[in-house]
Design an enzyme around this catalytic site. Structure first.
Site, PDB file in Angstrom:
ATOM      1  N   GLY A 119       0.809  -1.217   0.000  1.00  0.00           N
ATOM      2  CA  GLY A 119       0.000   0.000   0.000  1.00  0.00           C
ATOM      3  C   GLY A 119       0.842   1.266   0.000  1.00  0.00           C
ATOM      4  O   GLY A 119       0.531   2.239  -0.686  1.00  0.00           O
ATOM      5  N   CYS A 120       1.926   1.240   0.742  1.00  0.00           N
ATOM      6  CA  CYS A 120       2.797   2.418   0.841  1.00  0.00           C
ATOM      7  C   CYS A 120       3.578   2.631  -0.460  1.00  0.00           C
ATOM      8  O   CYS A 120       3.879   3.763  -0.831  1.00  0.00           O
ATOM      9  CB  CYS A 120       3.742   2.276   2.026  1.00  0.00           C
ATOM     10  SG  CYS A 120       2.821   2.169   3.587  1.00  0.00           S
TER      11      CYS A 120
END
Length: 151
Positions: free
Chosen positions: A38-39
């Site tokens: 996600g990052c």
């Protein structure tokens, strides 16, 4: 909303100080961990849209609890054009209220709630996004910035 001035170690052997960012708009985004799916999506999206933010007179910084060394690797891997800040002791995370208990594989762990804050030229928060999903988020922030410029 006003946030107290803070200082954090940044990539590129720099120190970031919030008060030094006055005079232009600023996006401060908090993310849980370097090099996680996600990052990586979020960081890549902010990277890809960076020129659009710059055209609107806006700078970007990303903050997580990872070390500067970890940030340097993540920044190089993604070719991120803006600085990543290391908040290893969570002081700035606490200042923004982004630490929360999360459920991870059935265990409760304390972590960063993915959140973004948009500051005006005077250093005041003019918009915030909390508990965001990484996909499409950077575009939503850029769209909000554009609509603020138009009004």
């Amino acid at each position: 909303m006003q946030i107290d001035d803070f200082e954090l170690p940044a990539t590129g052997n720099k120190t970031f100080k919030l008060s030094n960012a006055r005079g232009k708009k600023l996006v401060v985004y908090f993310y849980p961990k370097d090099d996680t799916p996600g990052c990586t999506v979020e960081g890549s999206d902010f990277r890809d849209l960076y020129a659009g933010f710059q055209q609107l007179g806006c700078e970007i910084v990303g903050i997580s609890r990872d070390s500067v060394q970890s940030h340097e690797k993540f920044k190089a891997k993604l070719n991120v054009p803006f600085d990543l800040l290391a908040d290893e002791d969570e002081k700035v995370c606490e200042l923004f209220g982004v630490m929360k208990l999360k459920n991870m594989y059935g265990k409760e762990v304390r972590g960063i709630d993915r959140s973004t804050f948009l500051f005006d030229e005077a250093g005041k928060i003019i918009q915030e996004w909390r508990s965001v999903k990484s996909a499409g988020h950077a575009q939503a922030v850029l769209d909000a910035l554009k609509s603020l410029q138009e009004n």
